[in-house]
Scaffold this motif. Structure first.
Motif, PDB file in Angstrom:
ATOM      1  N   ALA A 171       0.850  -1.192   0.000  1.00  0.00           N
ATOM      2  CA  ALA A 171       0.000   0.000   0.000  1.00  0.00           C
ATOM      3  C   ALA A 171       0.881   1.237   0.000  1.00  0.00           C
ATOM      4  CB  ALA A 171      -0.933   0.012   1.212  1.00  0.00           C
ATOM      5  N   GLY A 172       0.557   2.180  -0.877  1.00  0.00           N
ATOM      6  CA  GLY A 172       1.344   3.392  -0.985  1.00  0.00           C
ATOM      7  C   GLY A 172       0.973   4.449   0.028  1.00  0.00           C
ATOM      8  N   SER A 204       2.866  -4.891   3.273  1.00  0.00           N
ATOM      9  CA  SER A 204       3.764  -3.758   3.492  1.00  0.00           C
ATOM     10  C   SER A 204       2.976  -2.487   3.201  1.00  0.00           C
ATOM     11  CB  SER A 204       4.980  -3.855   2.561  1.00  0.00           C
ATOM     12  OG  SER A 204       5.930  -2.866   2.839  1.00  0.00           O
ATOM     13  N   HIS A 205       2.913  -1.572   4.173  1.00  0.00           N
ATOM     14  CA  HIS A 205       2.109  -0.370   3.952  1.00  0.00           C
ATOM     15  C   HIS A 205       2.974   0.875   4.075  1.00  0.00           C
ATOM     16  CE1 HIS A 205       1.828   0.215   8.368  1.00  0.00           C
ATOM     17  NE2 HIS A 205       1.748  -1.105   8.395  1.00  0.00           N
ATOM     18  N   GLU A 206       2.436   1.965   3.520  1.00  0.00           N
ATOM     19  CA  GLU A 206       3.161   3.227   3.413  1.00  0.00           C
ATOM     20  C   GLU A 206       4.507   3.021   2.725  1.00  0.00           C
ATOM     21  OE1 GLU A 206       2.527   6.267   6.710  1.00  0.00           O
ATOM     22  OE2 GLU A 206       2.237   4.377   7.824  1.00  0.00           O
ATOM     23  N   ALA A 209       9.091   3.989  -3.056  1.00  0.00           N
ATOM     24  CA  ALA A 209       9.630   3.208  -4.169  1.00  0.00           C
ATOM     25  C   ALA A 209      10.815   2.371  -3.704  1.00  0.00           C
ATOM     26  CB  ALA A 209      10.029   4.136  -5.316  1.00  0.00           C
ATOM     27  N   SER A 210      11.676   2.943  -2.879  1.00  0.00           N
ATOM     28  CA  SER A 210      12.845   2.194  -2.419  1.00  0.00           C
ATOM     29  C   SER A 210      12.444   1.057  -1.481  1.00  0.00           C
ATOM     30  CB  SER A 210      13.847   3.125  -1.734  1.00  0.00           C
ATOM     31  OG  SER A 210      13.254   3.795  -0.642  1.00  0.00           O
ATOM     32  N   ARG A 211      11.432   1.304  -0.632  1.00  0.00           N
ATOM     33  CA  ARG A 211      10.957   0.239   0.255  1.00  0.00           C
ATOM     34  C   ARG A 211      10.320  -0.887  -0.558  1.00  0.00           C
ATOM     35  NH1 ARG A 211       7.935  -0.150   5.158  1.00  0.00           N
ATOM     36  NH2 ARG A 211       7.353  -2.354   5.405  1.00  0.00           N
ATOM     37  N   PHE A 404       1.322  -7.611  11.307  1.00  0.00           N
ATOM     38  CA  PHE A 404       2.091  -7.932  10.104  1.00  0.00           C
ATOM     39  C   PHE A 404       3.594  -7.884  10.369  1.00  0.00           C
ATOM     40  CE2 PHE A 404      -1.824  -5.843   8.259  1.00  0.00           C
ATOM     41  CZ  PHE A 404      -2.443  -7.047   7.971  1.00  0.00           C
ATOM     42  N   ASP A 405       4.025  -6.967  11.250  1.00  0.00           N
ATOM     43  CA  ASP A 405       5.449  -6.877  11.562  1.00  0.00           C
ATOM     44  C   ASP A 405       5.938  -8.143  12.261  1.00  0.00           C
ATOM     45  OD1 ASP A 405       5.470  -4.371  10.461  1.00  0.00           O
ATOM     46  OD2 ASP A 405       5.297  -3.308  12.367  1.00  0.00           O
ATOM     47  N   LEU A 406       5.085  -8.728  13.097  1.00  0.00           N
ATOM     48  CA  LEU A 406       5.466  -9.980  13.748  1.00  0.00           C
ATOM     49  C   LEU A 406       5.602 -11.097  12.722  1.00  0.00           C
ATOM     50  CD1 LEU A 406       3.237 -10.007  16.969  1.00  0.00           C
ATOM     51  CD2 LEU A 406       5.567  -9.167  16.689  1.00  0.00           C
ATOM     52  N   LEU A 407       4.643 -11.196  11.813  1.00  0.00           N
ATOM     53  CA  LEU A 407       4.725 -12.236  10.785  1.00  0.00           C
ATOM     54  C   LEU A 407       5.964 -12.070   9.920  1.00  0.00           C
ATOM     55  CD1 LEU A 407       1.137 -12.902   9.389  1.00  0.00           C
ATOM     56  CD2 LEU A 407       2.499 -14.266  10.953  1.00  0.00           C
TER      57      LEU A 407
END
Length: 741
Positions: A171-172, A204-206, A209-211, A404-407
């Motif tokens: 997600a952007g 993955s959110h926010e 482009a590099s992330r 999600f960070d835990l996963l």
């Protein structure tokens, strides 16, 4: 049987506006009938096909898209486009073709020059033959695809993914952003991919482009689903660099490919990605933009398949389309047929399908070199993993939300770079962990490890003040799980070498192993279960016959890890997704309730986990620092926390905005219970404000386990106040599957 592909080719006139159109089945040398001319009319400076209509009549029809709630005519719009291509009896000729009758379907593959903005803008998926939309034909499965010529076709043919595919949901912006909420809700539907073991899903959110590039290099996803703000010709990622996050299709494709294999498909949930830029808005931060839609440009740049989702998931048509599309892909059906089934399901499931064109909004773009029978996924591996996950209770309902960070930490257990690798993950809270979903986090981690071809050994789930109370009981529990794995893979069970650590009780362990090896597999497993049961019996200090000594934790756990590694090696020989990389991972639930077993485990854990240096076994646990032996875990955490390969993430109630979205995802997926009120789908009304949804989450205090009862009571209240609505997606979906298996 693969749908026959009818190539519908537009060749523009010059200089007069208009086209010559030819119909030809792929793989044949002759056209279906003679090529025919399609004159154009001018609509606001753009040339659009006349189809026997005047400019004024067409302008009224275009209002069906601009104002679907007004007095426009979606049926007339579909009739107009049908007449452009298949009027004058051409459709009857197509229906009589033997390949169409044999397949009971046809793919209408539209081809025109990349710069034909007016043709791109029209919703050809809405074509109507006078009796009904082609997409809902009663006896024919009709697919509409838009073929695009890739600038650099691949050197090798496209192949289906045979391992468990990886899906990146990116997600952007914040997933709570109201503008991208429809796309974020689509992500909730796509989570069904993971529940059905179709994909290993990473969120993955926010993303900048590099992330996004870093995520794609690390995960090498087979499918990318991007949710973002969109403008004609660009999508907006999180702000970064001179373009402030604005990227073109070429840049996006380079970003997600990362110099590695191109993903099999891209799903776009962003405004305007299926339509071309307006003539007055053809510049971006990178300079002039081409006429082709963003999705078509992405195919030109190398992606074989792009699905542009233009509808809103709050509309039942879009949900039914997505559910049937995912189901078809899961079964290994070609993407063309999957999309056609999705559109037909959306149409047939609506009470008034001809009032709006939501069902026609999803658009499938394919590279011209992609075969008509291209299927992104082969279901063999996914079905196998789903069966394993069910056997070991890793696959649970409802859909997993939050954390999600835990996963993501699961991926660090076997990271390619040593400095990124974790040997221990201690998910904990400075307080009670009840109803926070810690057990479910471990189950989801186990599910992901199975998908990656590893061997998760979960000891749990446990209720409060239960679990193994000493090291013997814990080791026995591990071996029981190992025996179950050997049974599921039809492998000989691994004799427990940990019996060597048990003093004089087992004087000849080698003889025991040899005797077990001579037995039929069911008896061998039974004998090992009996042996570990005897091993787990507490030492009786006053029994003169009990000659066992207390276990040395280092010796006992080294031997246990040796056994688990032997099992992992055997499982690795059984085929994808397992292989030489397969490793065991120990998962422990509520270890603060484990008694002295926790003390012994913590005494031997080092930066790589437990076991010998050559093949250590990573460990993941959940714990509270209060109650039971929580204080011991806390003291050990405080001593080990730092730059070593230990991670101690906190398990806390979900933040309000994350909980709000997660609870909406749960409400999108009815899950069967004895309470029939759990079956409807609940979605927010367009007028529903973010504060109302956050209030829904706040009332549940961010506790994921409250979805089983309290969530539905709150949702029912919002339905009563007009903030949410209910639909019977399950009934409509099951009815469609029954009639169109």
């Amino acid at each position: 049987m693969t749908l026959p592909r009818l190539l519908v080719t537009f060749v523009p006139w010059s200089p007069t506006p208009g086209w010559t159109v030819s119909l030809r089945f792929a793989g044949t040398d002759a056209d279906v009938g003679e090529p025919f001319d399609v004159p154009a009319v001018d609509i606001d400076g753009a040339s659009v096909p006349a189809g026997g209509r005047s400019a004024a009549e067409i302008q009224v029809l275009l209002d069906a898209v601009i104002d679907p709630d007004g007095d426009a005519d979606p049926v007339g719009y579909g009739r107009w486009l049908f007449d452009v291509l298949f009027g004058d009896g051409r459709w009857a000729v197509v229906l009589e073709r033997p390949e169409v009758r044999a397949a009971r379907g046809v793919e209408l593959a539209l081809r025109w020059p990349s710069g034909a903005a007016a043709l791109h803008r029209l919703i050809w998926e809405a074509m109507h033959d006078g009796d009904g939309p082609l997409a809902a034909h009663p006896t024919l499965l009709v697919a509409v695809t838009r073929l695009v010529i890739a600038r650099r076709p691949p050197d090798s043919p496209l192949e289906s993914v045979t391992a468990v595919p990886t899906l990146l949901l990116a997600a952007g912006a914040k997933l709570s952003d109201k503008v991208i909420r429809p796309g974020a809700m689509f992500m909730g539907l796509v989570r069904a991919f993971e529940s059905d073991s179709v994909c290993s899903v990473h969120v993955s959110h926010e993303v900048t482009a590099s992330r996004l590039a870093a995520d794609c290099r690390r995960l090498r996803p087979h499918i990318v689903h991007l949710v973002a703000h969109g403008r004609p010709g660009v999508v907006m990622l999180a702000p970064e660099g001179p373009h402030n996050g604005q990227i073109t299709a070429d840049v996006l494709v380079r970003t997600i490919a990362g110099g590695q294999a191109m993903p099999s498909a891209l799903i776009l949930s962003a405004c305007h990605t299926a339509e071309p830029p307006f003539l007055a808005d053809r510049t971006s931060a990178d300079g002039p933009m081409p006429f082709a839609p963003f999705a078509a440009q992405a195919v030109e740049a190398g992606l074989p398949v792009v699905v542009a989702m233009n509808g809103a998931v709050s509309e039942q048509a879009s949900r039914l389309y997505t559910r049937r599309l995912l189901h078809a892909i899961h079964r290994g059906e070609p993407i063309v047929e999957a999309a056609a089934h999705g559109r037909r399901a959306a149409l047939l499931g609506l009470s008034d399908p001809l009032r709006r064109l939501d069902w026609a909004m999803p658009v499938l773009f394919m590279a011209e070199h992609a075969p008509a029978d291209y299927a992104p996924i082969s279901p063999a591996s996914t079905d196998r993993i789903a069966d394993l996950a069910d056997s070991f209770k890793f696959r649970q309902r409802p859909v997993f939300i939050g954390y999600f960070d835990l996963l993501a930490m699961t991926d660090q257990l076997f990271a390619a770079e040593s400095h990124d690798r974790l040997g221990f993950i201690g998910i904990h809270r400075e307080g009670p962990i009840d109803r926070l979903g810690g057990t479910r986090v471990l189950q989801e981690m186990g599910y992901r490890l199975l998908q990656q071809g590893h061997l998760p050994i979960m000891i749990g789930p446990y209720q409060e003040q239960s679990g193994p109370q000493d090291l013997r009981a814990w080791i026995a529990a591990v071996h029981r799980v190992a025996v179950r794995y050997s049974n599921k893979f039809d492998l000989p069970p691994v004799p427990p070498s940990v019996l060597h650590a048990d003093g004089g009780r087992w004087p000849d362990v080698a003889a025991f192993a040899a005797a077990v090896a001579m037995l039929p597999l069911p008896l061998a497993r039974k004998r090992i279960i009996e042996a570990v049961g005897e091993f787990a019996r507490p030492i009786d200090p006053i029994d003169p016959i009990d000659r066992r000594d207390p276990l040395d934790p280092t010796v006992a756990l080294d031997l246990l890890c040796d056994d688990l590694n032997r099992l992992a090696t055997a499982v690795g020989s059984t085929g994808a997704p397992f292989g030489p990389h397969t490793r065991p991972v120990l998962l422990g639930d509520r270890v603060h309730d484990w008694g002295s077993a926790l003390d012994d485990l913590l005494s031997v854990i080092d930066a790589d986990g437990i076991g010998r240096p050559g093949r250590p076994v990573p460990v993941v646990v959940t714990a509270s620092t209060v109650g039971g032996r929580g204080a011991i875990f806390k003291a050990w955490r405080d001593e080990e926390a730092g730059p070593r390969k230990f991670a101690f993430p906190r398990l806390e109630p979900l933040p309000e905005h994350e909980a709000a979205l997660g609870f909406l995802w749960v409400l999108l997926h009815p899950w069967r219970t004895t309470d029939e009120s759990f079956l409807p789908v609940y979605t927010p009304m367009p007028k529903c404000e973010e504060g109302v949804l956050n209030g829904l989450a706040g009332g549940l205090r961010g506790y994921p386990a409250k979805v089983r009862a309290e969530l539905y009571l709150s949702a029912a209240t919002l339905v009563g106040s007009g903030q949410m609505r209910t639909d019977d997606d399950s009934g409509q979906y099951l009815a469609y599957r029954a009639g169109h298996p």
